[in-house]
Enzyme design. Structure first.
Site, PDB file in Angstrom:
ATOM      1  CG  ASP A  21      -2.022   0.986   1.169  1.00 49.43           C
ATOM      2  OD1 ASP A  21      -2.306   1.484   0.055  1.00 49.43           O
ATOM      3  OD2 ASP A  21      -2.601   1.291   2.220  1.00 49.43           O
ATOM      4  N   GLY A  24       0.214   5.498  -4.376  1.00 54.33           N
ATOM      5  CA  GLY A  24      -0.387   6.780  -4.764  1.00 54.33           C
ATOM      6  C   GLY A  24       0.167   7.916  -3.922  1.00 54.33           C
ATOM      7  CG  ASN A  69      -7.323  -2.096  -6.189  1.00 50.08           C
ATOM      8  OD1 ASN A  69      -6.404  -2.874  -5.959  1.00 50.08           O
ATOM      9  ND2 ASN A  69      -7.622  -1.102  -5.354  1.00 50.08           N
TER      10      ASN A  69
HETATM   11  C1  FPP Z   1      -1.513   0.238  -3.460  1.00 56.60           C
HETATM   12  O1  FPP Z   1      -1.135   1.568  -3.488  1.00 56.60           O
HETATM   13  C2  FPP Z   1      -1.043  -0.559  -4.574  1.00 56.60           C
HETATM   14  C3  FPP Z   1      -1.808  -1.152  -5.540  1.00 56.60           C
HETATM   15  C4  FPP Z   1      -3.272  -1.023  -5.590  1.00 56.60           C
HETATM   16  C5  FPP Z   1      -1.247  -1.948  -6.609  1.00 56.60           C
HETATM   17  C6  FPP Z   1       0.058  -2.642  -6.370  1.00 56.60           C
HETATM   18  C7  FPP Z   1       0.681  -2.821  -7.676  1.00 56.60           C
HETATM   19  C8  FPP Z   1       2.010  -2.737  -7.964  1.00 56.60           C
HETATM   20  C9  FPP Z   1       3.021  -2.574  -6.919  1.00 56.60           C
HETATM   21  C10 FPP Z   1       2.474  -2.785  -9.364  1.00 56.60           C
HETATM   22  C11 FPP Z   1       2.132  -3.952 -10.229  1.00 56.60           C
HETATM   23  C12 FPP Z   1       2.276  -5.274  -9.604  1.00 56.60           C
HETATM   24  C13 FPP Z   1       3.000  -6.334 -10.062  1.00 56.60           C
HETATM   25  C14 FPP Z   1       2.889  -7.609  -9.329  1.00 56.60           C
HETATM   26  C15 FPP Z   1       3.924  -6.278 -11.199  1.00 56.60           C
HETATM   27  P1  FPP Z   1      -2.282   2.655  -3.576  1.00 56.60           P
HETATM   28  O2  FPP Z   1      -2.461   3.021  -5.012  1.00 56.60           O
HETATM   29  O3  FPP Z   1      -3.507   2.144  -2.914  1.00 56.60           O
HETATM   30  O4  FPP Z   1      -1.653   3.831  -2.762  1.00 56.60           O
HETATM   31  P2  FPP Z   1      -2.414   4.928  -1.899  1.00 56.60           P
HETATM   32  O5  FPP Z   1      -3.097   4.203  -0.788  1.00 56.60           O
HETATM   33  O6  FPP Z   1      -1.335   5.819  -1.431  1.00 56.60           O
HETATM   34  O7  FPP Z   1      -3.383   5.609  -2.810  1.00 56.60           O
END
Ligand code: FPP
Length: 246
Positions: A21, A24, A69
């Site tokens: 997490d 973003g 998501n």
């Molecule tokens: C959470 O951060 C992350 C995700 C929803 C996606 C995770 C994906 C990756 C790390 C990249 C692709 C994966 C692979 C396996 C190649 P967030 O967007 O929820 O962050 P925030 O809470 O700060 O908004």
């Protein structure tokens, strides 16, 4: 700062799961678009997979995309899918070199066909590897998983394939997406949030939980080591008393 060498090799968690997490917020802090955070998140995935393989962790499960998501802006969803396809293509060789087997859990049919194809290819080309099993949770939701398991079991009872009396934990386990995985030993969540967010609800019944105030793109070797050292210093009682364990 601790390194991989500080980990007690006799007390390695068998199954580590990670809620990645904070991509973003990491990007926002730098005045960039959220997708920049995801791109850098991929690097943290590479590091973590490699370090878990070095530590000979049997199972690593990453929450890469939840059922919820899908509600994100279209461009962000498209970018995440593109990153997934590009990473799979790029990393196949490294997965094989490190003896890592790829698996998935979730509603894979709902992914774009390109992603499904790439996943199938990498899963099949790594299927005989015997080191770490890397499982990507994609379009995954724990309640959805439990609902589909309940439906399948109910249908088998209705058709006299299993009897009501025989439904036990093993039967439930075998009907989950995670039927090929043991229970989670250590669950890590980055970004400082202390929530489970519909991830492996059944499978974390006795997991040790570790929350760390670092955004996913910054998650490095020493953070992984701190999490494992914390796990190694805890007493897992599974409902028993300390005296019974000794
Ligand atoms: C959470 O951060 C992350 C995700 C929803 C996606 C995770 C994906 C990756 C790390 C990249 C692709 C994966 C692979 C396996 C190649 P967030 O967007 O929820 O962050 P925030 O809470 O700060 O908004």
């Amino acid at each position: 700062m601790h390194t991989l060498a500080d980990v007690d090799k006799n007390k390695i968690p068998k199954h580590v799961a990670v809620i990645m997490d904070g991509n973003g917020r990491w990007a926002k802090q730098r005045g960039k678009l959220r997708v920049f955070g995801h791109e850098n998140g991929v690097e943290a995935v590479r590091r973590t997979v490699e370090n878990c393989a070095k530590l000979q962790i049997d199972y690593l499960t990453l929450y890469a995309f939840s059922t919820e998501n899908w509600n994100r802006p279209k461009l962000e969803v498209q970018t995440l899918m593109k990153l997934l396809v590009a990473s799979l293509r790029k990393e196949l060789k490294t997965l094989n070199k490190n003896n890592i087997r790829l698996k998935t859990i979730g509603n894979i049919d709902s992914l774009p066909s390109k992603a499904q194809k790439e996943l199938q290819e990498v899963i099949s080309k790594t299927s005989s590897n015997t080191g770490t099993t890397l499982t990507l949770a994609l379009s995954y939701g724990s309640r959805e998983e439990l609902k589909s398991a309940v439906k399948e079991i109910a249908s088998k009872v209705k058709n006299n394939i299993i009897s009501l009396e025989n439904i036990d934990e093993t039967v439930i386990n075998t009907h989950l997406y995670t039927h090929f995985l043991p229970d989670v030993d250590l669950l890590i969540r980055t970004s400082g949030e202390q929530r489970i967010s519909n991830f492996l609800l059944w499978q974390i019944a006795y997991a040790e939980l570790y929350f760390i105030d670092v955004f996913w793109p910054d998650f490095s070797e020493h953070h992984l080591v701190e999490a494992i050292l914390s796990y190694q210093n805890r007493e897992r009682r599974f409902g028993k008393t300390s005296e019974q364990l000794n």
